[in-house]
Design a protein around this motif. Structure first.
Motif, short mmCIF file in Angstrom:
data_model
loop_
_atom_site.label_atom_id
_atom_site.label_comp_id
_atom_site.label_asym_id
_atom_site.label_seq_id
_atom_site.Cartn_x
_atom_site.Cartn_y
_atom_site.Cartn_z
N VAL A 12 36.74 27.35 43.74
CA VAL A 12 37.19 28.32 42.74
C VAL A 12 38.66 28.64 43.00
O VAL A 12 39.02 29.06 44.09
CB VAL A 12 36.34 29.62 42.79
N LEU A 57 40.95 33.85 40.63
CA LEU A 57 40.29 35.04 41.12
C LEU A 57 40.77 36.27 40.38
O LEU A 57 41.97 36.48 40.24
CB LEU A 57 40.57 35.23 42.62
N ALA A 73 36.33 33.70 39.14
CA ALA A 73 35.52 34.59 39.96
C ALA A 73 36.00 36.02 39.77
O ALA A 73 37.18 36.31 39.91
CB ALA A 73 35.62 34.20 41.43
N LEU A 100 35.76 31.52 48.32
CA LEU A 100 35.75 31.05 46.93
C LEU A 100 36.63 29.82 46.78
O LEU A 100 36.23 28.83 46.16
CB LEU A 100 36.19 32.17 45.99
N TYR A 101 37.82 29.85 47.37
CA TYR A 101 38.71 28.70 47.30
C TYR A 101 38.06 27.48 47.95
O TYR A 101 38.08 26.39 47.39
CB TYR A 101 40.05 29.02 47.98
#
Length: 91
Positions: A33, A36, A11, A28-29
């Motif tokens: 994902v 980063l 990301a 995101l986690y």
């Protein structure tokens, strides 16, 4: 590098702020994902990298992107960046 390759998705976070970087990274986690990249041209990026590292610990791999010179790379590493992405390098 093997971990990044295994994750498939990196990301790239642009124009985040000190106030929203942790919620963005956490979302995101939570979505799966684990790698980063925060772009270096973002104002306050070094503090953001440090903040994500403190808040999420080893859950994610955090790096600095669009790094254009050695001074920025060093600052990012000192802030806790675990990798550097550079489209080019200006000495």
């Amino acid at each position: 590098m093997d971990f990044i390759k295994a994750q498939v998705i990196v990301a790239v976070i642009r124009e985040a702020t000190a106030e929203n970087i942790v919620p963005i990274a956490s979302a995101l986690y939570d979505g799966g994902v684990k790698v980063l990249e925060v772009t270096a041209e973002t104002p306050g990026v070094m503090a953001m990298i440090e903040k994500v590292r403190v808040e999420l610990g080893d859950k994610v791999l955090v790096g600095a992107g669009t790094v254009l010179g050695p001074e920025t790379a060093r600052a990012a590493i000192m802030a806790g960046s675990q990798f550097i992405v550079s489209p080019s390098l200006n000495n």
